[in-house]
Design an enzyme around this catalytic site. Sequence first.
Site, PDB file in Angstrom:
ATOM      1  N   ASP A   1       0.831  -1.208   0.000  1.00 46.99           N
ATOM      2  CA  ASP A   1       0.000   0.000   0.000  1.00 46.99           C
ATOM      3  C   ASP A   1       0.864   1.256   0.000  1.00 46.99           C
ATOM      4  O   ASP A   1       0.472   2.275  -0.560  1.00 46.99           O
ATOM      5  CB  ASP A   1      -0.940  -0.025   1.209  1.00 46.99           C
ATOM      6  CG  ASP A   1      -1.856  -1.232   1.136  1.00 46.99           C
ATOM      7  OD1 ASP A   1      -2.572  -1.359   0.132  1.00 46.99           O
ATOM      8  OD2 ASP A   1      -1.809  -2.083   2.053  1.00 46.99           O
TER       9      ASP A   1
ATOM     10  N   GLY B   1      -5.631  -5.270   1.699  1.00 47.47           N
ATOM     11  CA  GLY B   1      -6.516  -6.381   1.341  1.00 47.47           C
ATOM     12  C   GLY B   1      -6.803  -7.307   2.520  1.00 47.47           C
ATOM     13  O   GLY B   1      -7.508  -8.312   2.368  1.00 47.47           O
TER      14      GLY B   1
ATOM     15  N   GLU C   1       0.852 -12.753   4.837  1.00 50.28           N
ATOM     16  CA  GLU C   1       1.886 -12.103   4.019  1.00 50.28           C
ATOM     17  C   GLU C   1       3.176 -11.950   4.821  1.00 50.28           C
ATOM     18  O   GLU C   1       4.273 -12.187   4.304  1.00 50.28           O
ATOM     19  CB  GLU C   1       1.388 -10.733   3.545  1.00 50.28           C
ATOM     20  CG  GLU C   1       0.260 -10.847   2.523  1.00 50.28           C
ATOM     21  CD  GLU C   1      -0.385  -9.529   2.148  1.00 50.28           C
ATOM     22  OE1 GLU C   1      -1.039  -9.484   1.107  1.00 50.28           O
ATOM     23  OE2 GLU C   1      -0.240  -8.538   2.888  1.00 50.28           O
TER      24      GLU C   1
ATOM     25  N   LYS D   1       2.767   4.388  -5.043  1.00 54.58           N
ATOM     26  CA  LYS D   1       2.939   3.775  -3.707  1.00 54.58           C
ATOM     27  C   LYS D   1       4.230   4.219  -3.013  1.00 54.58           C
ATOM     28  O   LYS D   1       4.393   3.994  -1.822  1.00 54.58           O
ATOM     29  CB  LYS D   1       2.929   2.242  -3.819  1.00 54.58           C
ATOM     30  CG  LYS D   1       1.706   1.641  -4.500  1.00 54.58           C
ATOM     31  CD  LYS D   1       0.484   1.693  -3.619  1.00 54.58           C
ATOM     32  CE  LYS D   1      -0.765   1.069  -4.220  1.00 54.58           C
ATOM     33  NZ  LYS D   1      -0.825  -0.348  -4.237  1.00 54.58           N
TER      34      LYS D   1
HETATM   35  C1  5RP Z   1      -3.021  -7.110   0.789  1.00 55.04           C
HETATM   36  C2  5RP Z   1      -1.863  -6.226   0.536  1.00 55.04           C
HETATM   37  C3  5RP Z   1      -1.663  -5.735  -0.840  1.00 55.04           C
HETATM   38  O1  5RP Z   1      -0.387  -6.083  -1.267  1.00 55.04           O
HETATM   39  C4  5RP Z   1      -1.814  -4.237  -0.872  1.00 55.04           C
HETATM   40  O2  5RP Z   1      -3.081  -3.892  -0.327  1.00 55.04           O
HETATM   41  C5  5RP Z   1      -1.671  -3.683  -2.282  1.00 55.04           C
HETATM   42  O3  5RP Z   1      -2.788  -4.053  -3.035  1.00 55.04           O
HETATM   43  P1  5RP Z   1      -2.938  -3.726  -4.567  1.00 55.04           P
HETATM   44  O4  5RP Z   1      -1.910  -4.526  -5.289  1.00 55.04           O
HETATM   45  O5  5RP Z   1      -4.341  -4.150  -4.897  1.00 55.04           O
HETATM   46  O6  5RP Z   1      -2.728  -2.243  -4.752  1.00 55.04           O
HETATM   47  O7  5RP Z   1      -1.085  -5.899   1.402  1.00 55.04           O
HETATM   48  O8  5RP Z   1      -3.159  -7.416   2.148  1.00 55.04           O
END
Ligand code: 5RP
Length: 217
Positions: A83, A96, A102, A120
């Site tokens: 993020d 997410g 993770e 990001k």
């Molecule tokens: C999920 C995460 C994702 O890697 C993060 O939210 C980035 O998401 P996106 O690739 O949809 O921008 O940490 O837990």
Amino acid sequence: MNADAMKKQAAEAALGYVEGGVIGVGTGSTVNHFIDALATIRGRIEGAVSSSEASTARLKQHGIPVLDLNGVGELSLYVDGADESNDRLQLIKGGGGALTREKIVAAASRQFVCIADESKLVEVLGRFPLPVEVIPMARSYVARELVQLGGTPVWRDGFVTDNGNLILDVQHLEITDPRQLEQQINMIAGVVTVGLFAHRPADVLILGTPHGVRTLG
Ligand code: 5RP
């Protein structure tokens, strides 16, 4: 070029880090592009350790074997999105809601390649609300402790993690010392995982940009 096209570009560039064996796979829209790209070379890997039920389903749809982390040794590679990242590749993750798995897969991997669109990359982490996974009975207690640390926790109402827990998204933090804050939040009773990846940052950050990919690390 829109953000999704930049995510796809970064995801496809990460294929260059895949050397075979079992690889770790994260979660999110950027990782979905990576899984789709991985399917084109699936014969080169033994399988994947997945960080979420959503990624597991997508991997299986592509015929990529999903393996239990307990049955494999150290992973050579973990690919995941973020993020936010600072220039030391310390991350905020968990938008997410998959932050706990993770963090486990990142910890168990030799190399962590983070893929994202260029938006990001930030100077100071914290504009994106920091996700914290908590045991349900500890939600209010942990929220009060997070206020003491200067944040404004907001319950992600209606969301339950793959581990059966809740998420507090902590707003209004300016995270100038990510390692210290990660440690402080980890020490609060009832916290399962904080979505700060500072003690185990990414090793490589691939950013999609309108001018091609930019790689840090
Ligand atoms: C999920 C995460 C994702 O890697 C993060 O939210 C980035 O998401 P996106 O690739 O949809 O921008 O940490 O837990």
